[in-house]
Design a protein around this motif. Structure first.
Motif, short mmCIF file in Angstrom:
data_model
loop_
_atom_site.label_atom_id
_atom_site.label_comp_id
_atom_site.label_asym_id
_atom_site.label_seq_id
_atom_site.Cartn_x
_atom_site.Cartn_y
_atom_site.Cartn_z
N ALA A 62 -43.23 -17.67 6.74
CA ALA A 62 -42.34 -16.54 7.04
C ALA A 62 -40.88 -16.97 6.98
CB ALA A 62 -42.68 -15.97 8.41
N ARG A 63 -40.61 -18.19 7.48
CA ARG A 63 -39.23 -18.69 7.43
C ARG A 63 -38.78 -18.92 6.00
NH1 ARG A 63 -40.03 -22.99 10.00
NH2 ARG A 63 -39.52 -22.27 12.11
N ASP A 64 -39.66 -19.50 5.18
CA ASP A 64 -39.30 -19.78 3.78
C ASP A 64 -39.05 -18.50 2.99
OD1 ASP A 64 -39.59 -22.43 4.35
OD2 ASP A 64 -41.62 -22.60 3.52
N LEU A 65 -39.70 -17.40 3.41
CA LEU A 65 -39.49 -16.12 2.73
C LEU A 65 -38.28 -15.37 3.26
CD1 LEU A 65 -43.20 -14.91 2.51
CD2 LEU A 65 -41.75 -15.69 0.63
N GLY A 66 -37.53 -16.01 4.16
CA GLY A 66 -36.29 -15.42 4.65
C GLY A 66 -36.46 -14.45 5.79
N ALA A 67 -37.59 -14.49 6.49
CA ALA A 67 -37.81 -13.57 7.60
C ALA A 67 -36.89 -13.91 8.77
CB ALA A 67 -39.27 -13.62 8.06
N SER A 68 -36.38 -12.88 9.41
CA SER A 68 -35.54 -13.08 10.59
C SER A 68 -36.41 -13.56 11.76
CB SER A 68 -34.87 -11.76 10.97
OG SER A 68 -35.83 -10.81 11.35
N PRO A 69 -35.78 -14.09 12.82
CA PRO A 69 -36.59 -14.52 13.98
C PRO A 69 -37.50 -13.41 14.52
CG PRO A 69 -34.37 -15.35 14.18
CD PRO A 69 -34.37 -14.46 12.99
N LEU A 70 -37.01 -12.18 14.55
CA LEU A 70 -37.82 -11.07 15.04
C LEU A 70 -38.98 -10.81 14.10
CD1 LEU A 70 -38.27 -8.86 17.10
CD2 LEU A 70 -36.73 -7.39 15.79
N ALA A 71 -38.71 -10.85 12.79
CA ALA A 71 -39.78 -10.63 11.81
C ALA A 71 -40.81 -11.76 11.86
CB ALA A 71 -39.19 -10.51 10.41
N ARG A 72 -40.35 -12.99 12.07
CA ARG A 72 -41.28 -14.12 12.19
C ARG A 72 -42.18 -13.94 13.40
NH1 ARG A 72 -36.77 -17.45 10.82
NH2 ARG A 72 -36.62 -18.23 12.96
N PHE A 73 -41.59 -13.48 14.49
CA PHE A 73 -42.41 -13.25 15.68
C PHE A 73 -43.45 -12.17 15.41
CE2 PHE A 73 -43.24 -10.75 19.52
CZ PHE A 73 -43.73 -11.73 20.36
N ARG A 74 -43.05 -11.10 14.71
CA ARG A 74 -43.96 -9.99 14.47
C ARG A 74 -45.11 -10.38 13.56
NH1 ARG A 74 -41.35 -6.43 11.26
NH2 ARG A 74 -41.97 -7.18 9.77
#
Length: 275
Positions: A172-184
């Protein structure tokens, strides 16, 4: 004896134990709650001579039951949410961060459970009085219920955090997800069963807790357990106590069945980070 016969015998034994342990007490409570005051249920009679819902109506109309239910069912969900919020940072550290003594820290978080509940209540309420929190009795009971349930909440949530796959977080981080999106997408699917379990278990613990509510709340704050204690105390009336016992226990049984269904329906692929 064959293996199949042994399994059948063990199943029958289990059913007998469950019947003795659950069905008989529940059945007796139901019968006692239906005893009509016109004819008492004496020891020489197998069943009550007259049954009605008079006790239920009387408790609802002529006691503090309505106030107690409103207090308990306001207090319990708030305590569950507060306990979850307080437990999450510690659970994250125990579940996701490797540090020396982590296993010992997990054990220490569970130590309060070995102390008798009434002993913990006495010393904890003394601390709340010294801090001046007793001036808002409902708030003090709410805080106490949330804190006393922390061992359950921390243990459940720490196990849930351990189930989160690191490679899913990295993806998720490598795909550029924000911290909130990573949590979701990475955390929430694995945490959802633990969140449900924490909320329901703390809810049940709060509903059933007596000592804190009695010491801090009496006589202003009345909960179902404190009302039950009064029915079992000096003015002991067995049918009234049976009514209160069923009101206290039956919703908790329903909630536990809901929890069991939620945990069984949890998607293991999402929990493992492979969804």
């Amino acid at each position: 004896m064959t293996r199949e016969q042994l399994n059948k015998a063990l199943l029958i034994l289990l059913l007998v134990i469950c019947t003795i342990w659950l069905a008989i007490p529940f059945g007796m409570a139901i019968l006692w709650s239906l005893v009509d005051p016109s004819e008492p249920w004496t020891a020489d009679r197998l069943l009550p001579p007259a049954m009605s819902f008079w006790r239920w109506r009387d408790m609802w109309e002529n006691s503090s039951l309505q106030v107690a239910m409103a207090t308990s069912y306001t207090l319990a969900p708030l305590a569950a949410l507060l306990s979850l919020a307080l437990a999450t940072p510690t659970a994250y550290a125990l579940g996701r961060i490797a540090f020396p003594g982590r296993e010992l820290a997990k054990l220490l978080c569970l130590l309060p459970l070995v102390v008798p509940g009434f002993v913990t209540a006495i010393f904890f309420t003394s601390l709340l009085f010294q801090l001046g929190l007793h001036t808002w009795r409902f708030g003090a009971i709410l805080f106490a219920h949330a804190v006393l349930a922390l061992p359950y909440a921390i243990r459940i949530m720490s196990v849930s955090f351990e189930q989160v796959r690191q490679d899913h977080i990295d993806a998720a981080r490598d795909l550029g997800a924000s911290p909130l999106a990573r949590f979701r997408v990475a955390f929430l699917p694995a945490l959802r069963p633990g969140i449900f379990a924490t909320l329901l278990i703390v809810f049940i613990q709060s509903i059933e807790e007596f000592a804190i509510a009695f010491i801090l709340g009496s006589p202003d704050v009345v909960t179902i357990p404190t009302l039950l204690f009064s029915a079992l105390g000096q003015d002991y009336v067995r049918p009234n106590a049976a009514v209160l016992s069923l009101i206290l226990v039956v919703p908790n049984v329903i909630l536990m069945l809901i929890l069991e269904r939620l945990l069984k329906s949890a998607n293991p692929t999402l929990a493992s980070g492979k969804g």
